[in-house]
Design a protein around this motif. Structure first.
Motif, PDB file in Angstrom:
ATOM      1  N   GLY A 153     -25.543 -39.154  72.162  1.00  0.00           N
ATOM      2  CA  GLY A 153     -24.611 -38.038  72.222  1.00  0.00           C
ATOM      3  C   GLY A 153     -25.169 -36.798  71.556  1.00  0.00           C
ATOM      4  O   GLY A 153     -24.658 -35.698  71.738  1.00  0.00           O
ATOM      5  N   LYS A 174     -22.467 -24.408  66.963  1.00  0.00           N
ATOM      6  CA  LYS A 174     -21.615 -24.028  68.104  1.00  0.00           C
ATOM      7  C   LYS A 174     -22.402 -23.195  69.128  1.00  0.00           C
ATOM      8  O   LYS A 174     -22.247 -23.372  70.340  1.00  0.00           O
ATOM      9  N   ASN A 196     -24.529 -25.566  71.018  1.00  0.00           N
ATOM     10  CA  ASN A 196     -23.660 -26.294  71.961  1.00  0.00           C
ATOM     11  C   ASN A 196     -23.395 -25.435  73.195  1.00  0.00           C
ATOM     12  O   ASN A 196     -23.440 -25.912  74.330  1.00  0.00           O
ATOM     13  N   GLU A 231     -19.558 -29.737  78.471  1.00  0.00           N
ATOM     14  CA  GLU A 231     -19.732 -29.894  77.035  1.00  0.00           C
ATOM     15  C   GLU A 231     -20.391 -31.218  76.658  1.00  0.00           C
ATOM     16  O   GLU A 231     -21.157 -31.289  75.719  1.00  0.00           O
ATOM     17  N   ILE A 232     -20.028 -32.291  77.365  1.00  0.00           N
ATOM     18  CA  ILE A 232     -20.620 -33.581  77.014  1.00  0.00           C
ATOM     19  C   ILE A 232     -21.392 -34.123  78.211  1.00  0.00           C
ATOM     20  O   ILE A 232     -21.031 -33.887  79.355  1.00  0.00           O
TER      21      ILE A 232
END
Lengths: 154, 435
Positions: free
Chosen positions: B70, B149, B152, B162-163
């Protein structure tokens, strides 16, 4: 209680057995026409999401020692989150850390509740437990009722 | 210290090593100031990704391998697509190659910020974790979160969500960003660049244990660039090979105490991958401000103190922000986001520099493009033996220190490597025993 609709955040890894509880609740709520945000559970992304709503519902798998599929509902303002409960997250800096860090930084949303689904197996490519699948439906229905109550006009 | 005390035996045990990804444990056995045993244990069950890759289509490689970790999904995608592209003889558009460097910048920014600020800094400042640290150092934590952030966000813009990013594919990207989408990131990245320079100054002032070791550093090396996606595999002790020769020089070994295979250099033993290795072997390719940051804090290659890896990570944060800004300023979208790819039988190797070090993939494909064999060697598996060697050499100087301090420093020594145990268990808790 009428008010702004909650931001619903579902966390977990759908490939990791019962850790898929959050994503499965997300899928069910989407089927019910309810908007959901899926996150891995990584803390900084959660902190960022907390900034966008004062009413947050967070769904994740937990391990507390209760029976498989048990549903916990915690108010994050009432007590610190037990970090060990969220060990099933694949992240070293995850849901519990996000909530406690948000508390220290003054970034906790005004209302934030956590729906924790008790899990037991978290191996890669394992199917979720039947009890967890039942809990997923129950949690989705509870959240649906809350969303309906929030959006009803007085 | 009396003779009696010098012969006292003790064990330091950490059953669950916090602030690392996964479930590691550590056992150190000591007799006086002599270390008798060190075991870095990885208990997390083998993830067997290599097994369930078999029979899957090559196009699934980036999506499946992204789920191994992750924290560094891009690294898995990059090593994976490069290995498959080599097997299939695919040449990617230079603009696509540049975009792959850019998405890697995003991953380095988010991963290095997470580790330096939130996982490793508490060790140096004397806090159990970032939450305790935030009570006294709120601005520091806020700065780390904001840098992360921004990393990200860069990954999200290029990766599509996002993931588990979904844009990366064999041959290129499913979708590439517009100039406008990338330019929208510039102000944040400029802020992150300045904040990263400040980070270097801040972490370089931390108190570091007085310890150096004789490392064999291994990383990719490219003639013109600080390495991300390609280059020869080199070391400071004479290794200089094409990535296709990886298995001639490296060997994985199973040890009883770990579920993760330990990787060693044949005839030589442990080695280190990661920021210290890249810094030692590629310093001259760093961007100007990254070099300036290093000079400002008096850090020159090679850095042989592993505790100073936090400073090198911060220097790489400066590099990643600077490189991202350069790429965005020069960006012209590729004519086609991806080239056509046709299946054929073959073997391909890929190596890229994950935030925690070199990540190797190898795939064997059949004529339909189905995977016959997969091999994935993550950086933490490569560093495992080196982590144990660090403790063999570091712990003797801790002999007179109380238990809690020894435990703290041993945990800190492991966290120098930013280990990612979930990745390593393709196949940690700390215990120090003193007899």
């Amino acid at each position: 209680m009428p008010g702004p609709a909650p931001l619903i955040i579902c966390c977990g890894n759908p490939n990791r057995g019962d850790d898929g509880a959050g994503p499965l609740v997300a899928r069910r709520l989407t089927e019910l026409g309810i908007k959901v945000r899926e996150l891995s559970g990584e803390a900084s992304a959660l902190l960022e999401a907390f900034e966008t709503s004062e009413n947050v519902i967070l769904v994740d798998a937990v391990v507390t020692g209760r029976e498989l599929g048990a549903v916990h509902v915690w108010d994050a303002h009432s007590a610190p989150v037990v970090r060990e409960s969220f060990r099933c997250s694949t992240h070293a800096f995850g849901v519990a850390e996000a909530i406690e860090l948000a508390r220290v930084l003054g970034r906790l949303p005004a209302r934030i509740r956590i729906f924790g689904v008790e899990g037991g197996r978290f191996t890669m490519e394992e199917e979720p437990s039947p009890a967890v699948l039942e809990a997923v439906e129950s949690v989705a229905r509870q959240i649906q009722q809350e969303v309906i109550a929030c959006t009803k006009h007085p | 210290m009396s003779e009696k005390a010098s012969q006292a035996s003790r064990s330091i045990k950490v059953d669950y090593l916090a602030r690392v990804e996964g479930e590691p444990a550590l056992l150190v056995k000591m007799k006086g100031d002599k270390v008798q045993d060190v075991k870095f244990k990885i208990f997390e069950p083998p993830r067997l990704f290599e097994g369930f890759m078999r029979g899957r289509h090559f196009s699934e490689v980036p999506d499946i391998t992204a789920r191994i970790c992750g924290i560094c999904p891009i690294a898995y995608q990059m090593s994976g697509v490069h290995a498959v592209e080599q097997a299939l003889g695919v040449k990617i558009d230079p603009a696509v190659r540049t975009l792959r460097r850019l998405i890697y910048c995003g991953e380095w920014i988010e991963s290095h910020a997470l580790h330096a600020y939130l996982l490793h800094a508490p060790d140096f400042l004397g806090y159990l974790d970032a939450i305790q640290m935030a009570k006294d150092h709120m601005a520091l934590v806020e700065q780390g979160l904001r840098i992360k952030k921004i990393g990200n966000h860069l990954v999200t813009v290029l990766g599509g969500r996002e993931i588990h990013p979904i844009s990366v594919c064999v041959g290129g990207f499913y979708k590439v960003p517009s100039k406008r989408e990338l330019r929208a990131l510039v102000d944040d990245l400029k802020w992150a660049l300045e904040a990263s320079q400040a980070t270097v100054r801040a972490v370089a002032a931390f108190p570091f244990p007085d310890f150096e070791d004789d490392y064999e550093f291994v990383s990719l090396s490219h003639p013109d660039e600080y390495p991300f996606n390609e280059g020869r595999l080199v070391s400071n002790k004479g290794l200089d090979i094409d990535i296709t020769e990886f298995n001639d020089h490296f060997v994985e070994q199973h040890v009883k105490h770990s579920n993760a295979l330990q990787c060693r250099l044949r005839q030589r033993g442990s080695y280190m991958v990661g920021p210290l290795a890249r810094f030692a072997l590629n310093y001259d390719k760093l961007t100007p401000l990254a070099k300036e940051s290093a000079r400002e804090v008096g850090l020159a290659p090679p850095c042989l103190n592993p505790f100073k890896s936090i400073t090198v990570r911060a220097i790489e944060l400066v590099f990643a922000c600077e490189e991202a800004l350069r790429i965005i300023a020069e960006y012209e979208p590729p004519e086609k986001p991806r080239v056509d790819v046709k299946p054929r039988a073959g073997v391909g190797h890929g190596a890229s520099e994950a935030p925690r070090g070199m990540l190797y993939h190898r795939y064997e494909l059949d004529s339909h493009g189905l995977i016959l064999d997969a091999r994935i060697i993550p950086p933490t598996a490569q560093n495992q033996k080196r982590m144990e060697d660090d403790l063999w050499h570091f712990v003797p100087q801790l002999a007179t220190k109380p238990e809690n301090e020894v435990t703290w420093l041993c945990e800190q020594a492991i966290r120098n490597y930013d280990p990612c145990i979930s990745c390593a268990t393709h196949f940690l808790k700390l215990k120090v025993e003193r007899e």
